[in-house]
Design a protein around this motif. Structure first.
Motif, mmCIF file in Angstrom:
data_model
loop_
_atom_site.group_PDB
_atom_site.id
_atom_site.type_symbol
_atom_site.label_atom_id
_atom_site.label_comp_id
_atom_site.label_asym_id
_atom_site.label_seq_id
_atom_site.Cartn_x
_atom_site.Cartn_y
_atom_site.Cartn_z
ATOM 1 N N TRP A 19 9.712 -0.983 -0.309
ATOM 2 C CA TRP A 19 9.420 -2.174 1.007
ATOM 3 C C TRP A 19 9.545 -3.174 0.992
ATOM 4 C CZ3 TRP A 19 6.518 0.949 -2.086
ATOM 5 C CH2 TRP A 19 5.102 0.501 -2.519
ATOM 6 N N TYR A 20 9.592 -3.897 1.991
ATOM 7 C CA TYR A 20 10.010 -5.317 1.982
ATOM 8 C C TYR A 20 9.217 -6.172 3.063
ATOM 9 C CZ TYR A 20 14.069 -3.088 0.427
ATOM 10 O OH TYR A 20 15.082 -2.118 -0.124
ATOM 11 N N LEU A 21 8.899 -7.414 2.734
ATOM 12 C CA LEU A 21 8.284 -8.368 3.698
ATOM 13 C C LEU A 21 9.181 -9.657 3.945
ATOM 14 C CD1 LEU A 21 5.594 -8.629 5.264
ATOM 15 C CD2 LEU A 21 4.924 -10.289 3.599
ATOM 16 N N GLN A 22 9.524 -9.588 5.023
ATOM 17 C CA GLN A 22 10.584 -10.752 5.689
ATOM 18 C C GLN A 22 9.552 -11.731 6.209
ATOM 19 O OE1 GLN A 22 14.049 -11.437 5.173
ATOM 20 N NE2 GLN A 22 13.380 -13.557 5.756
ATOM 21 N N MET A 23 9.568 -12.935 5.514
ATOM 22 C CA MET A 23 8.783 -13.903 6.140
ATOM 23 C C MET A 23 9.406 -15.247 6.323
ATOM 24 S SD MET A 23 5.825 -13.761 2.977
ATOM 25 C CE MET A 23 7.048 -14.594 1.569
ATOM 26 N N ASN A 24 9.398 -15.461 7.780
ATOM 27 C CA ASN A 24 10.044 -16.644 8.369
ATOM 28 C C ASN A 24 9.086 -17.554 8.801
ATOM 29 O OD1 ASN A 24 12.532 -15.096 8.163
ATOM 30 N ND2 ASN A 24 12.288 -14.137 10.041
ATOM 31 N N ASN A 25 9.629 -18.720 9.104
ATOM 32 C CA ASN A 25 8.804 -20.090 9.540
ATOM 33 C C ASN A 25 7.448 -20.159 8.661
ATOM 34 O OD1 ASN A 25 8.205 -22.183 11.231
ATOM 35 N ND2 ASN A 25 7.314 -20.928 12.867
ATOM 36 N N LEU A 26 7.386 -19.977 7.468
ATOM 37 C CA LEU A 26 6.524 -20.043 6.761
ATOM 38 C C LEU A 26 5.722 -21.383 6.886
ATOM 39 C CD1 LEU A 26 8.115 -18.583 3.596
ATOM 40 C CD2 LEU A 26 6.131 -17.658 4.507
ATOM 41 N N ASN A 27 4.525 -21.369 6.600
ATOM 42 C CA ASN A 27 3.695 -22.841 6.587
ATOM 43 C C ASN A 27 2.893 -22.651 5.552
ATOM 44 O OD1 ASN A 27 1.130 -21.492 7.385
ATOM 45 N ND2 ASN A 27 2.298 -21.068 9.349
ATOM 46 N N GLY A 77 4.829 -12.242 14.538
ATOM 47 C CA GLY A 77 6.114 -12.769 15.304
ATOM 48 C C GLY A 77 6.551 -13.781 14.098
ATOM 49 N N ARG A 78 6.181 -13.916 12.991
ATOM 50 C CA ARG A 78 6.715 -14.673 11.866
ATOM 51 C C ARG A 78 7.293 -13.520 10.647
ATOM 52 N NH1 ARG A 78 4.157 -18.230 8.925
ATOM 53 N NH2 ARG A 78 2.057 -17.164 9.317
ATOM 54 N N PHE A 79 6.228 -12.546 10.558
ATOM 55 C CA PHE A 79 6.472 -11.546 9.280
ATOM 56 C C PHE A 79 7.231 -10.296 9.706
ATOM 57 C CE2 PHE A 79 3.766 -13.644 5.902
ATOM 58 C CZ PHE A 79 4.356 -14.775 5.985
ATOM 59 N N THR A 80 8.053 -9.622 9.080
ATOM 60 C CA THR A 80 8.428 -8.286 9.396
ATOM 61 C C THR A 80 8.329 -7.492 8.170
ATOM 62 O OG1 THR A 80 9.768 -9.026 11.149
ATOM 63 C CG2 THR A 80 10.246 -6.956 10.285
ATOM 64 N N ILE A 81 7.632 -6.158 8.164
ATOM 65 C CA ILE A 81 7.682 -5.397 7.289
ATOM 66 C C ILE A 81 8.584 -4.547 7.433
ATOM 67 C CG2 ILE A 81 5.609 -4.181 8.136
ATOM 68 C CD1 ILE A 81 4.783 -3.740 5.254
ATOM 69 N N SER A 82 9.284 -3.681 6.728
ATOM 70 C CA SER A 82 10.345 -2.740 6.546
ATOM 71 C C SER A 82 10.226 -1.837 5.160
ATOM 72 C CB SER A 82 11.643 -3.267 6.850
ATOM 73 O OG SER A 82 12.069 -3.832 5.940
ATOM 74 N N ARG A 83 10.635 -0.811 5.508
ATOM 75 C CA ARG A 83 10.670 0.192 4.167
ATOM 76 C C ARG A 83 12.141 0.933 4.254
ATOM 77 N NH1 ARG A 83 10.912 3.398 8.548
ATOM 78 N NH2 ARG A 83 9.686 5.186 8.615
ATOM 79 N N ASP A 84 12.255 1.494 2.798
ATOM 80 C CA ASP A 84 13.425 2.239 2.910
ATOM 81 C C ASP A 84 12.669 3.559 2.046
ATOM 82 O OD1 ASP A 84 15.552 3.922 1.485
ATOM 83 O OD2 ASP A 84 16.710 2.011 1.361
ATOM 84 N N ASN A 85 12.486 4.739 2.603
ATOM 85 C CA ASN A 85 11.777 5.579 2.147
ATOM 86 C C ASN A 85 12.608 6.536 0.897
ATOM 87 O OD1 ASN A 85 9.499 5.353 3.435
ATOM 88 N ND2 ASN A 85 10.379 6.995 5.187
ATOM 89 N N ALA A 86 13.787 6.436 1.152
ATOM 90 C CA ALA A 86 14.463 7.118 0.072
ATOM 91 C C ALA A 86 14.481 6.199 -1.272
ATOM 92 C CB ALA A 86 16.024 7.194 0.429
ATOM 93 N N LYS A 87 14.464 4.871 -1.180
ATOM 94 C CA LYS A 87 14.235 4.240 -2.498
ATOM 95 C C LYS A 87 13.069 3.682 -2.993
ATOM 96 C CE LYS A 87 18.799 1.677 -1.532
ATOM 97 N NZ LYS A 87 19.281 0.162 -1.427
ATOM 98 N N LYS A 88 11.971 4.485 -1.883
ATOM 99 C CA LYS A 88 10.342 4.006 -2.244
ATOM 100 C C LYS A 88 10.336 2.482 -2.480
ATOM 101 C CE LYS A 88 9.039 8.475 -3.930
ATOM 102 N NZ LYS A 88 9.954 9.263 -3.599
#
Length: 119
Positions: free
Chosen positions: A78-86, A65-76
């Motif tokens: 991936w990302y980790l969007q981290m919200n509401n960090l504690n 509910g706070r973090f979201t992982i995503s990827r761009d396969n073409a670029k090899k």
């Protein structure tokens, strides 16, 4: 193979950061891209993972509910969007990639990027 992690830093509680991991030199089929984290004296723990093919994501309960992982396969990449960090999110974050050829499996780690959350 090189994994270059970036995006860490110092952030106040409630803030956000976006980590990136760019892979180069890969000569195998990527199965899973992931982020782990580690604090001093503790084992490295899985934060989030995503499959290369179907984009199926998994999260540690502590970040759902706070973090979201995503990827761009073409670029090899991936990302980790981290919200509401504690404060408990403070750790060194490592990116990881696993995959295989017909002959062998592969498992590589990035160098780690520090995330520090201040209260």
């Amino acid at each position: 193979v090189q994994l270059q992690a970036s995006g860490g830093g110092l952030v106040q509680a409630g803030g956000s950061l976006r980590l990136s991991c760019a892979a180069s030199g890969i000569r195998f089929t990527i199965d899973v891209m992931a982020w782990y984290r580690q604090t001093p004296g503790n084992e490295r723990e899985l934060v989030a993972s995503i499959t290369s093919g179907g984009g199926r994501a998994r999260y540690a309960d502590s970040v759902k509910g706070r973090f979201t992982i995503s990827r761009d396969n073409a670029k090899k990449t991936w990302y980790l969007q981290m919200n509401n960090l504690n404060f408990d999110d403070t750790a060194v974050y490592y990116c990881n990639v696993r995959g295989a050829t017909t002959k062998s499996g592969y498992d590589y780690w990035g160098q780690g990027t520090q995330v520090t959350v201040s209260s």
